[in-house]
Enzyme design. Sequence first.
Site, PDB file in Angstrom:
ATOM      1  N   HIS A  30      11.224   8.099  11.181  1.00  0.00           N
ATOM      2  CA  HIS A  30      11.619   9.263  12.304  1.00  0.00           C
ATOM      3  C   HIS A  30      12.124  10.122  10.462  1.00  0.00           C
ATOM      4  CE1 HIS A  30      13.526  10.574  15.589  1.00  0.00           C
ATOM      5  NE2 HIS A  30      14.196   9.039  15.817  1.00  0.00           N
TER       6      HIS A  30
ATOM      7  N   ASP B 286      10.467  17.881   9.197  1.00  0.00           N
ATOM      8  CA  ASP B 286      10.831  16.757   8.242  1.00  0.00           C
ATOM      9  C   ASP B 286      10.567  17.062   6.918  1.00  0.00           C
ATOM     10  OD1 ASP B 286      13.549  15.319  10.058  1.00  0.00           O
ATOM     11  OD2 ASP B 286      11.271  13.803   9.967  1.00  0.00           O
TER      12      ASP B 286
ATOM     13  N   HIS C 289       2.137  13.472  13.908  1.00  0.00           N
ATOM     14  CA  HIS C 289       4.037  13.346  15.546  1.00  0.00           C
ATOM     15  C   HIS C 289       3.415  12.939  15.951  1.00  0.00           C
ATOM     16  CE1 HIS C 289       7.142  14.471  17.976  1.00  0.00           C
ATOM     17  NE2 HIS C 289       7.956  14.611  16.559  1.00  0.00           N
TER      18      HIS C 289
END
Length: 415
Positions: A256, A351, A295
């Site tokens: 995450h 990210d 994802h």
Amino acid sequence: MDRIAEIIRKAKEQARKESDSEPEPSLTSKVEWPVKCEVKPGLDGAIAGETTIGYVNGAKGWLIYRGLDTFDLSEHSTFEETSYLLLFGNLPTKSELAAFTDKIRKYRSVPKSVIDLLRALPLDKAHPMSSLETAVSILGMMDPKAGDTSVENETEISIKLIAQFPTLVGAIARLRAGAEPLDPDPNRSLASDLARLMSGTEPSEEASRIMDVALILHADHGSNASTFTAMVVNSSLSDMYSSIVAGIGSLKGPLHGGANEAVLDDLEEIGSVDNVESWYKAAREKKRKVNGFGHRVYKAYDPRARVLQPLAKLVSEQKPEIRKLYDIAVKLEGLVVADLGKEKKIFPNVDFYSGIVYAAMGIDKAMFTPIFAASRVSGWTARVLEYLKDNRLFRPRAIYVGPINVDYVPIDKRG
Ligand code: COA
């Protein structure tokens, strides 16, 4: 500033162009409860509730807060205004925003005893996300009204936490670096002060704006693991602080929010553009997942990465060490997308480029996920409050696949 607006407009145009042929939105109409859905491991596909806060269209690569496109919010809004939007459902009027910002200003400081308690933690050994969990937990213990789980009180705590996160994250960063925490400056935006409180240096106007954009883009993201975690905790009518502590714990994981730090580790490990191909080949051979890619929901390019990628390029312009990381990242993206984009729909996620942006601001990589938390606290609290208004304890079932009717064997007759 114009450069940043231009970057965001271009990213939006590109996103629109590439998503034209994708299917129209799904999961946007009211459902009849009990709802029928196909649930895969990891609750993949499960419908946990209805919301008006935010919407992720994974096929088109859309991210929407309260009906507004996050590309537009990143271009025109601020993190304070976006937090108001998430919490209260509409863009504030001038006076609403002034009242909200005043309140945030009032709440920015944290008691000195919290900083002193942080000082006593093994900050050089602990991950800053663990320190942040402790800090929020202490704030909860010090708030005599923490146990009042009325919507009114939890809304007030939410605003307080949004205001105090930069102060806490800044203090943790400074203490880890062996420096004294700085006092928050209530006359600055949360983004600008977050950058200052962490680095101890004056951020440029452009750096402050870039941090603001990053905070806007990370603020909410559907029923992601940490948001859902916070909602589950609050659904037992625990309290807002405990719910946010749990959210921080979930965000910390490398699957995450923790991926932003892991990405920088990877880029540093690769070391040079010439090594990217061999590094990627080895990663694939070991069936290693590449941090910052893939994802659960996006099967298209993550719209947040679309903005953060050119911002990473912008901030690395004058910094050769960071520019090297950026060039490595671009080459790695090319390889991963060529290999896995078409077949598995693996693209960079939020990210992948965010760490490069923060590293260019002189921020230690261990602080990347706490920055994410300083933003996501607005989404966590907004969704917790929304669910609280019509609360029902979360309580899914597991299918028991073990034996039943096993005889109890006394210990001296076992084995
Ligand atoms: N690198 C290489 N392959 C990847 C990948 C990655 N980052 N992410 C997913 N895949 C592959 C898986 O190996 C799997 O392939 P298979 O069908 O051959 O087994 C397929 O894509 C589906 O992956 P799965 O792990 O089932 O997807 P998920 O929905 O459970 O996981 C993530 C989503 C985000 C946890 C996963 O993509 C991941 O671990 N990414 C890296 C960590 C990261 O960047 N996290 C931040 C998310 S914002």
